[in-house]
Design a protein around this motif. Sequence first.
Motif, PDB file in Angstrom:
ATOM      1  N   UNK A 139       0.829  -1.208   0.000  1.00 43.73           N
ATOM      2  CA  UNK A 139       0.000   0.000   0.000  1.00 43.73           C
ATOM      3  C   UNK A 139       0.860   1.253   0.000  1.00 43.73           C
ATOM      4  N   UNK A 140       1.938   1.251   0.766  1.00 44.17           N
ATOM      5  CA  UNK A 140       2.858   2.391   0.792  1.00 44.17           C
ATOM      6  C   UNK A 140       3.487   2.625  -0.579  1.00 44.17           C
ATOM      7  N   UNK A 141       3.939   1.540  -1.190  1.00 44.09           N
ATOM      8  CA  UNK A 141       4.590   1.655  -2.494  1.00 44.09           C
ATOM      9  C   UNK A 141       3.617   2.154  -3.558  1.00 44.09           C
ATOM     10  N   UNK A 142       2.391   1.652  -3.547  1.00 40.32           N
ATOM     11  CA  UNK A 142       1.428   2.054  -4.564  1.00 40.32           C
ATOM     12  C   UNK A 142       1.031   3.520  -4.417  1.00 40.32           C
ATOM     13  N   UNK A 143       0.882   3.988  -3.189  1.00 43.47           N
ATOM     14  CA  UNK A 143       0.567   5.407  -2.990  1.00 43.47           C
ATOM     15  C   UNK A 143       1.674   6.282  -3.563  1.00 43.47           C
ATOM     16  N   UNK A 144       2.915   5.915  -3.266  1.00 46.40           N
ATOM     17  CA  UNK A 144       4.036   6.719  -3.744  1.00 46.40           C
ATOM     18  C   UNK A 144       4.182   6.631  -5.258  1.00 46.40           C
ATOM     19  N   UNK A 145       3.979   5.443  -5.813  1.00 43.89           N
ATOM     20  CA  UNK A 145       4.087   5.280  -7.268  1.00 43.89           C
ATOM     21  C   UNK A 145       2.999   6.065  -7.986  1.00 43.89           C
ATOM     22  N   UNK A 146       1.797   6.046  -7.443  1.00 47.86           N
ATOM     23  CA  UNK A 146       0.701   6.815  -8.032  1.00 47.86           C
ATOM     24  C   UNK A 146       1.006   8.307  -7.967  1.00 47.86           C
ATOM     25  N   UNK A 173      -4.872  -1.849  -7.425  1.00 48.10           N
ATOM     26  CA  UNK A 173      -4.306  -0.526  -7.193  1.00 48.10           C
ATOM     27  C   UNK A 173      -4.440   0.426  -8.364  1.00 48.10           C
ATOM     28  N   UNK A 174      -3.928   1.634  -8.189  1.00 46.20           N
ATOM     29  CA  UNK A 174      -4.123   2.692  -9.185  1.00 46.20           C
ATOM     30  C   UNK A 174      -3.075   2.739 -10.290  1.00 46.20           C
ATOM     31  N   UNK A 175      -2.071   1.863 -10.236  1.00 41.54           N
ATOM     32  CA  UNK A 175      -0.942   1.942 -11.166  1.00 41.54           C
ATOM     33  C   UNK A 175      -0.907   0.693 -12.046  1.00 41.54           C
ATOM     34  N   UNK A 176      -0.660   0.839 -13.344  1.00 46.42           N
ATOM     35  CA  UNK A 176      -0.472  -0.351 -14.195  1.00 46.42           C
ATOM     36  C   UNK A 176       0.648  -1.229 -13.639  1.00 46.42           C
ATOM     37  N   UNK A 177       0.589  -2.528 -13.932  1.00 46.29           N
ATOM     38  CA  UNK A 177       1.509  -3.441 -13.266  1.00 46.29           C
ATOM     39  C   UNK A 177       1.876  -4.617 -14.149  1.00 46.29           C
ATOM     40  N   UNK A 178       2.929  -5.295 -13.743  1.00 49.92           N
ATOM     41  CA  UNK A 178       3.309  -6.600 -14.292  1.00 49.92           C
ATOM     42  C   UNK A 178       3.779  -7.465 -13.133  1.00 49.92           C
ATOM     43  N   UNK A 179       3.225  -8.648 -13.002  1.00 45.90           N
ATOM     44  CA  UNK A 179       3.661  -9.599 -11.982  1.00 45.90           C
ATOM     45  C   UNK A 179       4.545 -10.650 -12.647  1.00 45.90           C
ATOM     46  N   UNK A 180       5.711 -10.883 -12.072  1.00 42.98           N
ATOM     47  CA  UNK A 180       6.592 -11.950 -12.525  1.00 42.98           C
ATOM     48  C   UNK A 180       6.609 -13.025 -11.439  1.00 42.98           C
ATOM     49  N   UNK A 181       5.981 -14.151 -11.734  1.00 43.60           N
ATOM     50  CA  UNK A 181       5.978 -15.279 -10.797  1.00 43.60           C
ATOM     51  C   UNK A 181       7.088 -16.247 -11.172  1.00 43.60           C
ATOM     52  N   UNK A 182       7.942 -16.549 -10.211  1.00 40.01           N
ATOM     53  CA  UNK A 182       9.051 -17.479 -10.441  1.00 40.01           C
ATOM     54  C   UNK A 182       8.885 -18.713  -9.565  1.00 40.01           C
ATOM     55  N   UNK A 183       9.406 -19.835 -10.033  1.00 38.94           N
ATOM     56  CA  UNK A 183       9.499 -21.018  -9.190  1.00 38.94           C
ATOM     57  C   UNK A 183      10.661 -20.839  -8.211  1.00 38.94           C
ATOM     58  N   UNK A 184      10.924 -21.821  -7.384  1.00 37.99           N
ATOM     59  CA  UNK A 184      11.964 -21.714  -6.370  1.00 37.99           C
ATOM     60  C   UNK A 184      13.350 -21.611  -7.026  1.00 37.99           C
ATOM     61  N   UNK A 185      14.172 -20.745  -6.463  1.00 34.11           N
ATOM     62  CA  UNK A 185      15.519 -20.564  -7.002  1.00 34.11           C
ATOM     63  C   UNK A 185      16.384 -21.789  -6.716  1.00 34.11           C
ATOM     64  N   UNK A 186      17.248 -22.099  -7.652  1.00 37.07           N
ATOM     65  CA  UNK A 186      18.174 -23.211  -7.456  1.00 37.07           C
ATOM     66  C   UNK A 186      19.030 -23.009  -6.206  1.00 37.07           C
ATOM     67  N   UNK A 187      19.388 -21.778  -5.922  1.00 43.18           N
ATOM     68  CA  UNK A 187      20.220 -21.485  -4.760  1.00 43.18           C
ATOM     69  C   UNK A 187      19.537 -21.831  -3.446  1.00 43.18           C
ATOM     70  N   UNK A 188      18.211 -21.980  -3.456  1.00 40.01           N
ATOM     71  CA  UNK A 188      17.478 -22.192  -2.204  1.00 40.01           C
ATOM     72  C   UNK A 188      17.327 -23.662  -1.837  1.00 40.01           C
ATOM     73  N   UNK A 189      17.765 -24.574  -2.712  1.00 45.62           N
ATOM     74  CA  UNK A 189      17.601 -25.996  -2.398  1.00 45.62           C
ATOM     75  C   UNK A 189      18.383 -26.368  -1.147  1.00 45.62           C
ATOM     76  N   UNK A 190      19.618 -25.916  -1.051  1.00 45.83           N
ATOM     77  CA  UNK A 190      20.430 -26.223   0.132  1.00 45.83           C
ATOM     78  C   UNK A 190      19.805 -25.647   1.408  1.00 45.83           C
ATOM     79  N   UNK A 191      19.356 -24.384   1.446  1.00 51.64           N
ATOM     80  CA  UNK A 191      18.671 -23.906   2.649  1.00 51.64           C
ATOM     81  C   UNK A 191      17.415 -24.712   2.985  1.00 51.64           C
ATOM     82  N   UNK A 192      16.660 -25.125   1.969  1.00 53.49           N
ATOM     83  CA  UNK A 192      15.481 -25.963   2.217  1.00 53.49           C
ATOM     84  C   UNK A 192      15.899 -27.261   2.898  1.00 53.49           C
TER      85      UNK A 192
END
Length: 248
Positions: free
Chosen positions: A76-83, A120-139
């Motif tokens: 909400x903070x980011x969208x207010x400022x972006x608008x 929200x009031x601003x045009x957008x693009x969502x980029x959905x990613x699967x789990x990063x390869x780097x995160x397998x070891x932490x998992x």
Amino acid sequence: MKIAVVGAGGFVGSRLVKKLRSEGHEVSAHDRSTGVDLLTGEGVPEALAGAEVVVNTIDAPSFDADAVPFFRTTTETLLRAADGAGTGNVVLLSIVGIDQVPDVEYYQAKLEQERLLKAGPVPYTIVRATQFMDFVEPIMSWTTSGDTVRLPTTRLQPVAVEDVVDTLAEAATTPPRNGTINIAGPDIFPLAELARLTLGAHPDGREVLIDENAGLFGQVPPDAIVAPPGARLGTTSYEQWLQGQHKA
């Protein structure tokens, strides 16, 4: 283009800043260390002033229910400022399949973040990613006890962070989609098999046992977080990535 990246000191944000600058864009990098706090609003309007595009790569400090108010307030903070700044596109990094996993609080928090962006009031693009390869070891470390790693057979499609950064950069430098881009790695593995591959490349004495209830991913339906039809697929396989890590 003039692009503001918030969460710029993080795992993805730092790489995205370098990528966009290498392409000749005017990039401002923001996080709490630069005096920009999306929870309190401190420094946010100033950070976004004049930005044609804002990319949001921040992460919540926890994976529990506290992530919901965190993402709600910061979005909400980011969208207010972006608008207010007249920004033409807010790009959000999110996670593939979060709408299929009602029992994981962090995923529901990310879904709330997406909902706020869409409404929200601003045009957008969502980029959905699967789990990063780097995160397998932490998992793996989350469910390690002694020399045993317990993991379910939940299917993952790990992606190289560089492929996600490339997709975010494209989303930031093209018109807003008011929709979602999905990006995943080229191969699907049961999580327990990913752990075995990891230990095969970097043996440390641990063994992997299948436990369908172990850890965060024990709450995830078997195919919920693999790429949906039409998703983009990265070019780096997990085996190639492991070889590169070994050489490094």
